[in-house]
Design an enzyme around this catalytic site. Structure first.
Site, mmCIF file in Angstrom:
data_model
loop_
_atom_site.group_PDB
_atom_site.id
_atom_site.type_symbol
_atom_site.label_atom_id
_atom_site.label_comp_id
_atom_site.label_asym_id
_atom_site.label_seq_id
_atom_site.Cartn_x
_atom_site.Cartn_y
_atom_site.Cartn_z
ATOM 1 N N GLN A 52 -2.118 -2.931 1.293
ATOM 2 C CA GLN A 52 -0.995 -2.871 0.363
ATOM 3 C C GLN A 52 -1.265 -3.566 -0.967
ATOM 4 O OE1 GLN A 52 1.828 -3.980 3.793
ATOM 5 N NE2 GLN A 52 3.090 -2.717 2.475
ATOM 6 N N HIS A 72 -5.813 10.699 -0.071
ATOM 7 C CA HIS A 72 -6.644 11.486 -0.983
ATOM 8 C C HIS A 72 -6.474 12.980 -0.702
ATOM 9 C CE1 HIS A 72 -9.414 7.768 -1.698
ATOM 10 N NE2 HIS A 72 -8.331 7.753 -2.442
ATOM 11 N N ASP A 85 -5.703 3.072 -3.928
ATOM 12 C CA ASP A 85 -7.028 2.929 -4.544
ATOM 13 C C ASP A 85 -7.158 1.630 -5.341
ATOM 14 O OD1 ASP A 85 -7.491 5.360 -3.441
ATOM 15 O OD2 ASP A 85 -7.913 6.437 -5.309
ATOM 16 N N ASN A 199 -0.306 -5.946 13.791
ATOM 17 C CA ASN A 199 0.982 -6.053 13.135
ATOM 18 C C ASN A 199 1.892 -4.887 13.505
ATOM 19 O OD1 ASN A 199 2.793 -7.104 10.875
ATOM 20 N ND2 ASN A 199 2.492 -4.957 10.278
ATOM 21 N N GLU A 200 3.066 -5.211 14.016
ATOM 22 C CA GLU A 200 4.122 -4.215 14.258
ATOM 23 C C GLU A 200 3.646 -2.986 15.007
ATOM 24 O OE1 GLU A 200 6.419 -3.163 10.837
ATOM 25 O OE2 GLU A 200 6.994 -5.225 10.419
ATOM 26 N N TYR A 345 14.024 -7.252 9.494
ATOM 27 C CA TYR A 345 14.599 -6.860 8.204
ATOM 28 C C TYR A 345 16.092 -6.552 8.245
ATOM 29 C CZ TYR A 345 9.905 -6.787 6.335
ATOM 30 O OH TYR A 345 8.652 -7.176 5.924
#
Ligand SMILES: *[C@@H]1O[C@H](CO)[C@@H](O)[C@H](O)[C@H]1NC(C)=O
Ligand SMILES: *[C@@H]1O[C@H](CO)[C@@H](O)[C@H](O)[C@H]1NC(C)=O
Ligand SMILES: *[C@@H]1O[C@H](CO)[C@@H](O)[C@H](O)[C@H]1NC(C)=O
Ligand SMILES: *[C@@H]1O[C@H](CO)[C@@H](O)[C@H](O)[C@H]1NC(C)=O
Length: 523
Positions: A52, A72, A85, A199-200, A345
């Protein structure tokens, strides 16, 4: 972060969500400074994930992750036709990141290693020296200024060559994940003392294998999503036991997993069916991962086992779509985490349903039989899936503490919590989100005796939010993605978080929105 579970916010909900409060707090505006404070040894940190923020997608010998390859090939996948990218260019700008973390006053940084950056083919026969050096330098620079890195091995960027072989649905992935983890422990275990494996897993398997909301976008609903669950759990256990056997004695670190959970409220608390639905939801989404690891008995929850078995049988499958663990596997999973990493969240409302039009058959949604809705009176300041209901956080912490007795001995560490918006510097809504959610953590600690020992805000800076591209922003720092230099600017929420970390209390008056803003935003 994670991002979203789009199934929870189908088209009908979007229209209705206009009725939400744009700003405000369902339990009124609090005034002054919290009477409770965070314990002296409470860990405050900030989180990111490699894909990220890093960019440098093919820099210096890095291999492709499935997100690189997929985006892509399918630029239309993200609403802004973006990819990772360059992202926030942290591959080059990590020294600035470190200054930003330092300015927040936190002593911990949760980040992830990009598997294909250090193993370009996913396998341990080919180690990319430049990638290895990137993380080595980053860790040393962080430690030099007293920031402890906490490292996630897998934050969704599966090396493409392994994804081509089925990723987490291939039983042999357990061996390859173990190889990768061993390389990481050998390379960095001298300085990294807290690791999270994955993660998650729920968001990853549900959205990526069951649906096409995340890459790999397999849409293998009802089958692939459970294979993913199963082999992720086994991979986690394998790595935990390997660390225990080969590294723990001399590296003296800890290894855990990060699970995600929405809180789940009955739509009508007076209706027993809705109360059951809320329980079912948590079992199918959280306990399916938590029970094998954190319960005394281990294995999948019996409700989940029975439910998927029943449905599979009815649907004409000759075996359950949820694979079985062997007795040794159950043993190896049970107790295989030194802390309960939790990402949270928002909260949804639950009721029972046999079928909803957006459900696929077979699927986890259909197996669960729970209709998911939002409470339209809760504020919705950002993305359509994220209503603000701070009290749900405290209830979730209590749920974990009560259901998993092991949590008395090991801590809960909140590894992500945060709010999305359009990225403005004057992010009053984010300030009050953090105030209100952190206040619930204080209540959970002081009034409910929950063993919460740490909190990581999601996220350090605006980043690539998976299938949302750069449309939704979660950062404490703004990043200008139009500028090739990707300049970073602190938002008000950075100042507010720094004050909480410094004073160990929440000052609800520290950042006050101008009055006219409050009024104009209230419906
Ligand atoms: C702190 O306690 C006082 C006295 O009970 C109360 O009036 C005040 O609202 C509390 N402050 C917060 C922020 O909870
Ligand atoms: C390994 O990765 C490198 C770099 O991405 C690539 O050039 C090479 O073809 C890969 N080898 C295999 C066997 O996949
Ligand atoms: C599974 O099916 C059996 C037999 O119909 C039923 O008694 C049981 O309640 C079902 N279990 C679940 C969790 O739905
Ligand atoms: C929605 O939230 C409000 C405020 O917390 C509460 O009074 C109401 O009962 C909730 N409605 C539902 C359907 O949960």
């Amino acid at each position: 972060m994670r991002s979203l579970s789009r199934v929870a916010v189908g088209a009908p909900l979007v229209a209705l969500s206009l009725l939400h409060l744009a700003f405000g707090s369902i339990d009124g505006f609090k005034d002054g400074v919290s009477n409770y404070s965070f314990p002296d040894d409470f860990i405050f940190g900030v989180s990111t994930a490699a894909f990220q923020i890093e960019g440098g997608w093919n820099a210096d010998g890095k291999g492709e992750s499935m997100w690189d390859t997929y985006l892509h090939k399918h630029p239309e996948y993200t609403p802004d036709r973006s990819n990772g990218d360059v992202a926030a260019d942290s591959y080059h700008k990590y020294m600035e990141d470190i200054d930003m973390i330092k300015n927040l006053g936190v002593n911990y940084y949760r980040m992830s290693i990009s598997w294909p950056r250090i193993l370009p083919n996913g396998t341990d026969n080919n180690i990319n020296h430049a990638g290895v050096m990137y993380y080595r330098t980053l860790f040393e620079e962080l430690l030099r200024v007293n920031i402890t890195p906490i490292v996630t091995l897998f934050h969704w960027d599966m090396p493409t060559p392994l994804m081509d072989l089925g990723g987490w649905s291939n039983p042999k992935i357990v061996d390859y994940f173990e190889d990768y983890a061993r390389v990481a422990f050998n390379l960095y275990g001298d300085v990294i003392k807290t690791w999270t494996t994955i993660n998650e897993p729920h968001q990853h398997c549900y959205n990526g294998y069951g649906h096409a909301f995340f890459v790999p976008a397999l849409l293998s609903h009802g089958v692939g999503e459970y294979l993913c669950t199963h082999y992720i759990l086994l991979s986690h256990a394998r790595v935990y036991r390997m660390y225990e056997k080969e590294f723990r004695a001399y590296q003296k670190g800890r290894v855990g997993i990060t699970l995600d959970a929405f809180w789940s409220e009955p739509k009508n608390p007076d209706k027993p069916e809705d109360v059951d639905a809320a329980k079912w939801y948590l079992q199918m989404h959280l306990d399916i991962y938590a029970h094998p690891i954190f319960s005394d008995v281990g294995d999948y929850p019996s409700f989940v086992r029975e439910r998927v078995n029943n449905m599979s049988l009815q649907q004409g499958f000759s075996r359950s779509r949820l694979p079985y663990f062997s007795a040794e596997e159950i043993d190896s999973l049970r107790g295989s985490s030194d802390f309960f990493g939790l990402n949270h969240y928002t909260t949804f409302l639950m009721s029972q349903s046999n079928m909803e039009k957006e459900w696929l058959v077979p699927s986890l949604d259909h197996d669960a039989g729970v209709k998911v809705e939002q409470n339209l009176t809760w504020p919705l300041p950002g993305p359509e899936w994220l209503t603000v209901y701070p009290a749900g956080f405290r209830k979730l912490l209590n749920y974990i503490q009560t259901n998993y007795r092991i949590v008395k001995k090991i801590p809960i560490i909140v590894t992500e919590n945060g709010m999305g918006d359009k990225g403005q510097i004057e992010d009053y809504e984010r300030c009050s989100y953090f105030n209100d959610y952190l206040y619930q953590v204080l209540l959970a600690i002081h009034q409910d005796n929950c063993n919460v020992q740490g909190y990581f805000a999601w996220t350090l800076m605006d980043d690539f939010e998976w299938s949302d591209g750069y449309v939704t922003k979660f950062g404490l720092y703004q990043v200008d993605f139009e500028d090739p230099n990707r300049p970073r600017t602190p938002k008000l929420s950075a100042k507010n978080y720094r004050n909480i970390v410094r004073t160990r209390r929440i000052d609800f008056n520290y950042i006050k929105p101008p009055l006219n803003r409050l009024q104009s935003n209230r419906l």
